[in-house]
Design an enzyme around this catalytic site. Structure first.
Site, mmCIF file in Angstrom:
data_model
loop_
_atom_site.group_PDB
_atom_site.id
_atom_site.type_symbol
_atom_site.label_atom_id
_atom_site.label_comp_id
_atom_site.label_asym_id
_atom_site.label_seq_id
_atom_site.Cartn_x
_atom_site.Cartn_y
_atom_site.Cartn_z
ATOM 1 N N GLU A 80 3.653 -9.371 -4.597
ATOM 2 C CA GLU A 80 3.587 -10.782 -4.202
ATOM 3 C C GLU A 80 2.357 -11.468 -4.776
ATOM 4 O OE1 GLU A 80 5.971 -12.262 -2.844
ATOM 5 O OE2 GLU A 80 7.167 -10.588 -2.058
ATOM 6 N N CYS A 145 5.751 -10.467 6.935
ATOM 7 C CA CYS A 145 5.044 -9.926 5.762
ATOM 8 C C CYS A 145 4.083 -10.951 5.184
ATOM 9 C CB CYS A 145 6.036 -9.464 4.700
ATOM 10 S SG CYS A 145 6.965 -8.019 5.227
ATOM 11 N N HIS A 170 6.782 -5.878 -1.825
ATOM 12 C CA HIS A 170 8.061 -5.874 -1.118
ATOM 13 C C HIS A 170 8.978 -4.870 -1.806
ATOM 14 C CE1 HIS A 170 7.928 -9.721 1.416
ATOM 15 N NE2 HIS A 170 8.416 -8.776 2.210
HETATM 16 N N1 PCA Z 1 9.730 -6.993 6.079
HETATM 17 C C1 PCA Z 1 9.614 -8.251 6.788
HETATM 18 C C2 PCA Z 1 8.713 -7.986 7.948
HETATM 19 C C3 PCA Z 1 8.627 -6.507 8.068
HETATM 20 C C4 PCA Z 1 9.204 -5.989 6.811
HETATM 21 O O1 PCA Z 1 9.201 -4.806 6.464
HETATM 22 C C5 PCA Z 1 9.174 -9.405 5.885
HETATM 23 O O2 PCA Z 1 9.503 -9.377 4.678
HETATM 24 O O3 PCA Z 1 8.547 -10.340 6.352
#
Ligand code: PCA
Length: 211
Positions: A80, A145, A170
């Site tokens: 990100e 996240c 992610h």
């Molecule tokens: N993904 C979510 C919150 C926890 C996770 O593993 C997100 O992308 O916000």
């Protein structure tokens, strides 16, 4: 030996497991290059996650921070670029709360956004060199996240640790997450858990090597 704090998240929503947690658990305590990985699991609940994360940062004083979470539906691993000071949930968190148009941090001095301080291009190059397709993502969403990335960067900034590289990966669904989707619902792309763990390992190696 420098320490890299690696976090994953607990399962949330309809997902039976969280591949980010499995990767963090698999790498806990390992030496990755010259860096020691210290893993932790965060709850999918903003205030509890922020409290836990701030305590981990203050206790371990890591030399680098790699936060990870599941982005079900994304076909590749992503690093990100940015965290926004906004919470706008389309699904409730694990405490049943849904925040709408809410600041992640209400301090008057809290900026609208923080940029990740990870070497983004090097992480993507490291993945490609390891045979793992991945890319930079320009939005971490507006769920837990994004919130946790914002909190980590804010805490490092206000405690005089802006120089500590910190960012978020992610990861796609693994097979267990994809198998839990009913057959009449749109199918999720997935990566085997071993490949997700390897992608997190490669990112940790790249970040550690640049310390
Ligand atoms: N993904 C979510 C919150 C926890 C996770 O593993 C997100 O992308 O916000």
């Amino acid at each position: 030996m420098p320490t890299l704090l690696l976090t994953g998240f607990e399962p949330f929503h309809t997902h039976p497991v969280n591949p980010s947690a499995q990767a963090a658990q698999a790498l806990d305590g390992q030496a990755v290059g010259q860096t020691r990985v210290q893993s932790a699991l965060l709850p999918v609940e903003p205030q509890a996650a922020a409290t836990q994360l701030r305590a981990l940062l203050d206790e371990y004083r890591p030399n680098a921070v790699l936060l990870t979470g599941l982005a079900a539906g994304r076909p590749q691993v992503t690093v990100e670029r940015v965290a926004l000071n906004v919470m706008d949930f389309s699904i409730p968190d694990n405490a049943g709360q849904t925040y709408r148009d809410h600041p992640a941090c209400a301090d008057a001095a809290a900026p609208a956004a923080y940029l990740s301080t990870l070497p983004l291009r090097s992480v993507v190059a490291g993945w490609r060199a390891a045979g793992i397709p991945g890319h930079i993502s320009n939005t971490a969403g507006l769920y837990v996240c994004n919130f946790v990335l914002y909190c980590a960067l804010h805490h490092l900034a206000i405690t005089g640790h802006r120089h500590v590289p910190c960012g978020f990966l992610h990861v796609p669904a693994n097979a267990a997450v994809a198998l839990a989707v009913p057959e009449d619902r749109p199918a999720l792309p997935y990566l085997p858990q071993e490949e997700i763990t390897r992608a997190v390992w490669v990112a940790a190696k790249v970040v550690g090597d640049e310390l």
